[in-house]
Write a protein that holds these residues in place. Sequence first.
Motif, mmCIF file in Angstrom:
data_model
loop_
_atom_site.group_PDB
_atom_site.id
_atom_site.type_symbol
_atom_site.label_atom_id
_atom_site.label_comp_id
_atom_site.label_asym_id
_atom_site.label_seq_id
_atom_site.Cartn_x
_atom_site.Cartn_y
_atom_site.Cartn_z
ATOM 1 N N ARG A 51 56.182 93.215 32.085
ATOM 2 C CA ARG A 51 57.076 94.388 31.243
ATOM 3 C C ARG A 51 58.082 93.586 30.830
ATOM 4 O O ARG A 51 58.713 92.681 31.207
ATOM 5 C CB ARG A 51 57.608 95.395 32.404
ATOM 6 C CG ARG A 51 58.514 96.428 32.146
ATOM 7 C CD ARG A 51 58.988 97.183 32.947
ATOM 8 N NE ARG A 51 59.627 96.609 34.126
ATOM 9 C CZ ARG A 51 61.019 96.424 34.065
ATOM 10 N NH1 ARG A 51 61.863 96.625 33.185
ATOM 11 N NH2 ARG A 51 61.573 95.691 35.059
ATOM 12 N N LEU A 52 58.532 93.995 29.314
ATOM 13 C CA LEU A 52 59.402 93.478 28.437
ATOM 14 C C LEU A 52 60.778 94.000 28.882
ATOM 15 O O LEU A 52 60.682 95.277 29.080
ATOM 16 C CB LEU A 52 58.872 93.445 27.115
ATOM 17 C CG LEU A 52 57.856 92.946 26.539
ATOM 18 C CD1 LEU A 52 57.214 93.422 25.096
ATOM 19 C CD2 LEU A 52 57.647 91.506 26.608
ATOM 20 N N THR A 53 61.763 93.157 28.752
ATOM 21 C CA THR A 53 63.157 93.687 28.672
ATOM 22 C C THR A 53 63.736 92.994 27.809
ATOM 23 O O THR A 53 63.479 92.226 26.963
ATOM 24 C CB THR A 53 63.769 93.015 30.169
ATOM 25 O OG1 THR A 53 63.891 91.830 30.013
ATOM 26 C CG2 THR A 53 62.908 93.389 31.410
ATOM 27 N N ASP A 54 64.926 93.689 27.635
ATOM 28 C CA ASP A 54 65.982 93.052 26.392
ATOM 29 C C ASP A 54 67.083 92.263 27.142
ATOM 30 O O ASP A 54 68.315 91.859 26.519
ATOM 31 C CB ASP A 54 66.553 94.375 25.801
ATOM 32 C CG ASP A 54 65.696 95.179 25.008
ATOM 33 O OD1 ASP A 54 65.024 94.454 24.363
ATOM 34 O OD2 ASP A 54 65.685 96.408 24.880
ATOM 35 N N ALA A 55 66.896 91.771 28.416
ATOM 36 C CA ALA A 55 67.667 90.823 28.995
ATOM 37 C C ALA A 55 67.752 89.509 28.174
ATOM 38 O O ALA A 55 66.709 89.280 27.366
ATOM 39 C CB ALA A 55 67.106 90.641 30.460
ATOM 40 N N PRO A 56 68.669 88.616 28.374
ATOM 41 C CA PRO A 56 68.788 87.275 27.720
ATOM 42 C C PRO A 56 67.549 86.521 28.175
ATOM 43 O O PRO A 56 67.211 86.809 29.380
ATOM 44 C CB PRO A 56 70.189 86.893 28.381
ATOM 45 C CG PRO A 56 71.083 88.072 28.653
ATOM 46 C CD PRO A 56 69.925 89.122 29.158
ATOM 47 N N GLY A 57 67.160 85.917 27.464
ATOM 48 C CA GLY A 57 65.899 84.772 27.662
ATOM 49 C C GLY A 57 66.473 83.722 28.439
ATOM 50 O O GLY A 57 67.835 83.366 28.732
ATOM 51 N N ARG A 58 65.734 83.409 29.629
ATOM 52 C CA ARG A 58 65.932 82.349 30.382
ATOM 53 C C ARG A 58 65.401 80.948 30.097
ATOM 54 O O ARG A 58 65.932 79.988 30.462
ATOM 55 C CB ARG A 58 65.263 82.393 31.846
ATOM 56 C CG ARG A 58 65.953 83.832 32.462
ATOM 57 C CD ARG A 58 64.913 84.356 33.763
ATOM 58 N NE ARG A 58 64.486 83.382 34.372
ATOM 59 C CZ ARG A 58 64.097 83.066 35.616
ATOM 60 N NH1 ARG A 58 64.792 84.199 36.365
ATOM 61 N NH2 ARG A 58 63.611 82.213 36.316
ATOM 62 N N GLY A 59 64.694 80.785 28.889
ATOM 63 C CA GLY A 59 64.331 79.748 28.315
ATOM 64 C C GLY A 59 63.233 78.965 29.232
ATOM 65 O O GLY A 59 62.794 77.935 28.729
ATOM 66 N N HIS A 60 62.544 79.546 30.162
ATOM 67 C CA HIS A 60 61.488 79.293 30.922
ATOM 68 C C HIS A 60 60.560 80.402 31.276
ATOM 69 O O HIS A 60 61.144 81.451 31.655
ATOM 70 C CB HIS A 60 61.770 78.322 31.875
ATOM 71 C CG HIS A 60 62.778 78.838 33.073
ATOM 72 N ND1 HIS A 60 62.087 79.367 34.161
ATOM 73 C CD2 HIS A 60 63.910 78.864 33.080
ATOM 74 C CE1 HIS A 60 63.442 79.834 34.985
ATOM 75 N NE2 HIS A 60 64.427 79.441 34.134
ATOM 76 N N TRP A 61 59.463 80.408 31.603
ATOM 77 C CA TRP A 61 58.555 81.271 32.094
ATOM 78 C C TRP A 61 57.360 80.803 32.597
ATOM 79 O O TRP A 61 56.962 79.406 32.608
ATOM 80 C CB TRP A 61 58.056 82.150 30.761
ATOM 81 C CG TRP A 61 57.472 81.251 29.855
ATOM 82 C CD1 TRP A 61 56.320 80.795 29.592
ATOM 83 C CD2 TRP A 61 58.335 80.728 28.600
ATOM 84 N NE1 TRP A 61 56.054 80.202 28.405
ATOM 85 C CE2 TRP A 61 57.172 79.884 27.920
ATOM 86 C CE3 TRP A 61 59.496 80.617 28.259
ATOM 87 C CZ2 TRP A 61 57.812 78.932 26.768
ATOM 88 C CZ3 TRP A 61 59.877 79.855 27.168
ATOM 89 C CH2 TRP A 61 58.931 79.145 26.388
ATOM 90 N N ARG A 62 56.402 81.520 33.221
ATOM 91 C CA ARG A 62 55.329 81.060 33.767
ATOM 92 C C ARG A 62 54.058 81.468 32.799
ATOM 93 O O ARG A 62 54.136 82.618 32.383
ATOM 94 C CB ARG A 62 54.993 81.345 35.233
ATOM 95 C CG ARG A 62 56.082 81.005 36.297
ATOM 96 C CD ARG A 62 55.572 81.225 37.499
ATOM 97 N NE ARG A 62 55.717 82.861 37.649
ATOM 98 C CZ ARG A 62 54.946 83.475 38.619
ATOM 99 N NH1 ARG A 62 54.132 83.056 39.264
ATOM 100 N NH2 ARG A 62 55.434 84.763 38.585
ATOM 101 N N ALA A 63 52.995 80.675 32.523
ATOM 102 C CA ALA A 63 52.063 81.081 31.624
ATOM 103 C C ALA A 63 50.712 80.923 32.259
ATOM 104 O O ALA A 63 49.538 80.569 31.483
ATOM 105 C CB ALA A 63 52.196 80.424 30.189
ATOM 106 N N ASP A 64 50.497 81.133 33.305
ATOM 107 C CA ASP A 64 49.299 80.980 34.068
ATOM 108 C C ASP A 64 48.172 82.041 33.916
ATOM 109 O O ASP A 64 48.672 83.329 34.744
ATOM 110 C CB ASP A 64 49.516 80.551 35.660
ATOM 111 C CG ASP A 64 48.487 80.441 36.280
ATOM 112 O OD1 ASP A 64 47.221 80.291 35.841
ATOM 113 O OD2 ASP A 64 48.532 80.340 37.563
#
Length: 189
Positions: free
Chosen positions: A138-151
């Motif tokens: 689910r996409l949000t308009d929150a500020p990005g954190r600069g990291h994510w999981r892509a597994d």
Amino acid sequence: MRVLVIGAHHGLGAVVLRRARAAGHDAAPFEGDLFAGEALARAVAGQEAVISTLGPRRDSPPDLCARGAGRIIAAMRTAGVRRLISVSGAMVAEDVQLGLIYRLIRAQVPGAILADMRRAEALVRDSGLDWTLVRPVRLTDAPGRGHWRADPGARVGGLARIAREDVAQAMLAALDDPATHGQALLLQR
């Protein structure tokens, strides 16, 4: 890199376009009707990559994603452009481990929408291009954190979400990463 962004006038596409330009890419939005005339072929010509954020909306035709993917792939083949990054969704793939809440949400999504998105994914996979599918939760308009999981094999928890900013950053990071070619990346924070 010269990049054409399809779907750049709203939502995720607008974020991708803004971030691509900020990162120094020569990024252009696709202007025109995706399904009419030669506007798409002209826009793809001379590009090094295409990023598609095409997705269904309330008033979309039931085959928007598959028809759009077909048109994009054909234009890329004609122009000799090899790199395609296309957004899909975590709920589209049947091999993604969805938690209970996401399974309940997927059960409420009209079957025609999921079928269309699955056809679009199949077209991308069979395109012969250097493709990457991006499947955000689910996409949000929150500020990005600069990291994510892509597994690709990760489980999607009940409250999983990710900022559009982070998805855009992940898509741009994949542009020149050959390790993502032929991959469907499940994105979550």
